[in-house]
Design an enzyme around this catalytic site. Structure first.
Site, mmCIF file in Angstrom:
data_model
loop_
_atom_site.group_PDB
_atom_site.id
_atom_site.type_symbol
_atom_site.label_atom_id
_atom_site.label_comp_id
_atom_site.label_asym_id
_atom_site.label_seq_id
_atom_site.Cartn_x
_atom_site.Cartn_y
_atom_site.Cartn_z
ATOM 1 N N ASP A 41 87.360 6.249 111.701
ATOM 2 C CA ASP A 41 86.929 5.994 110.987
ATOM 3 C C ASP A 41 88.630 4.444 109.720
ATOM 4 O O ASP A 41 89.399 4.302 109.874
ATOM 5 C CB ASP A 41 87.190 6.377 109.217
ATOM 6 C CG ASP A 41 86.252 6.362 107.938
ATOM 7 O OD1 ASP A 41 85.799 5.342 108.192
ATOM 8 O OD2 ASP A 41 86.241 6.966 107.212
ATOM 9 N N ASP A 87 81.637 0.472 110.702
ATOM 10 C CA ASP A 87 83.172 0.897 110.825
ATOM 11 C C ASP A 87 83.332 2.739 111.139
ATOM 12 O O ASP A 87 84.797 3.501 110.452
ATOM 13 C CB ASP A 87 83.515 0.954 109.519
ATOM 14 C CG ASP A 87 82.961 1.643 108.036
ATOM 15 O OD1 ASP A 87 81.832 2.505 108.989
ATOM 16 O OD2 ASP A 87 83.307 1.771 107.431
ATOM 17 N N GLU A 88 82.897 3.532 111.219
ATOM 18 C CA GLU A 88 82.849 4.846 112.019
ATOM 19 C C GLU A 88 82.106 5.716 113.634
ATOM 20 O O GLU A 88 80.927 4.219 113.541
ATOM 21 C CB GLU A 88 83.264 5.452 110.865
ATOM 22 C CG GLU A 88 81.602 5.803 110.341
ATOM 23 C CD GLU A 88 81.401 6.898 109.381
ATOM 24 O OE1 GLU A 88 81.872 8.506 109.830
ATOM 25 O OE2 GLU A 88 80.965 7.168 108.428
#
Length: 362
Positions: A17, A111-112
């Protein structure tokens, strides 16, 4: 106990993350913003926060918060408009790093992502070291930091990645699962929001250990299939594999209106979102969408959705617009209710339309 051929191997899952991703990209690319409370947000008095830097968070600023409230909480906050083309480029760079270490990467957003590193592509003594190598590569090549959770399944890895943010990692080994979960707040379980948490706490179930002490039958009777899922998660059970190719569950578009409007005035805005959704659907979808979804947010931030699955999937932007507008008739709030956000989505994806399947029978 000796492992037999019937005993499935323990997975090694990493959840990576990025730390305050959008805001961190802005601070990286503009040194003048470093160390300052940065809020990524559209330039509109009615906009909501897209992301906040770690310097802004102590003031209580978080994503999805109205921009005006964020400005009141931190008058010195610096507001910058989002640049998603730039964020997507950085995300692609990070994803390329992931694929150096494993073939099994399941992106969840820009983003993860989940990574299955049970059989890494590099020589590595452990999943912990693999996660550290990935984070080091991200830092070196992008100038950004990431946090990671390492665990035997996706559920635990996602919780673990938040444990030592920012720029840290946390490991939950199989033998540690019961002890780790016992005192964990039920609100940490993905899918347990404010309402569900209140229902559980009303039953005296404030910790995951409390959930584990309840019979699965009781939870299933009380909450249906979600109760069964809660019972499994409370025991650290999550058999979902990392899926390298995730099929879109929904394609949608939404926008915050310049001013709150009554339901009767939303048709032009619904048409705009339907047009945007249809263009994205035509470009991205590999399967046929059967269900139309209308999303509305009231002036007091209540969210409601209405959906309809027609006998034949919508075949044009005009059909999508007509169905989405018709869904307004199923909104039963008082006529004086005002709405601040409109969204239109397509979901219920299948490999081919029912009409095509019907044709194949003859």
């Amino acid at each position: 106990m000796t492992e037999t051929s019937d005993t499935p191997p323990v997975r090694k899952i990493v959840h990576v993350d990025m730390d305050a991703f959008y805001a961190s990209v802005e601070q990286r690319d503009n040194p003048a913003l470093r160390g300052l409370p940065v809020v990524v947000c559209k330039k509109s008095p009615r906009a909501v926060v897209t992301a906040a830097s770690y310097e802004a968070r102590p003031f209580g600023i978080h994503s999805a918060m109205p921009a005006m409230r964020a400005a009141k909480l931190c008058p010195d906050a610096i507001f910058v408009p989002p640049d998603f083309s730039r964020y997507r480029a950085v995300s692609a760079q990070i994803r390329e790093i992931f694929h150096r270490y494993t073939q099994h990467v399941e992106p969840l957003s820009l983003d993860e992502a989940y990574l299955d590193v049970s059989e890494p592509l590099i020589a590595s003594p452990s999943a912990t070291e693999t996660a550290r190598a990935i984070r080091d590569a991200i830092r070196t090549e992008t100038g950004l930091t990431a946090s990671a959770g390492i665990a035997p399944n996706k559920f635990l890895a996602k919780i673990a990645s938040d444990w030592r943010k920012p720029d840290g990692q946390f490991v939950i080994k199989p033998r540690q699962i019961d002890r780790f979960l016992t005192d964990l707040d039920v609100g940490k379980i993905p899918g347990v929001g404010r309402v569900m948490r209140g229902k559980l706490e009303a039953l005296g179930l404030a910790k995951v250990g409390d959930l584990r002490d309840v019979s699965p039958d009781v939870l299933r009777e009380r909450f249906g299939r979600w109760g069964q899922r809660l019972s499994e998660l409370a025991r650290g059970i999550d058999d979902r594999p990392v899926k390298s190719h995730r099929v879109a569950a929904q394609i949608s578009a939404e926008d915050t209106l310049r001013e709150d409007l009554p339901l009767a005035a939303l048709a032009p805005h619904i048409a705009q979102m339907a047009d945007k959704t249809w263009r994205n659907y035509q470009k991205k979808a590999e399967r046929v969408a059967r269900t139309v979804v209308l999303k509305l947010k009231t002036s007091d931030f209540r969210i409601l959705t209405r959906s309809y699955t027609p006998p034949v999937p919508p075949a044009s932007q005009a059909e999508l617009t007509d169905i989405a507008c018709a869904l307004c008739q199923r909104v039963d709030l008082p006529v004086e209710t005002r709405y601040r956000l409109v969204g239109v989505g397509l979901s219920g994806f299948v490999d081919e339309s029912p009409a095509m399947q019907q044709t194949a029978l003859f």
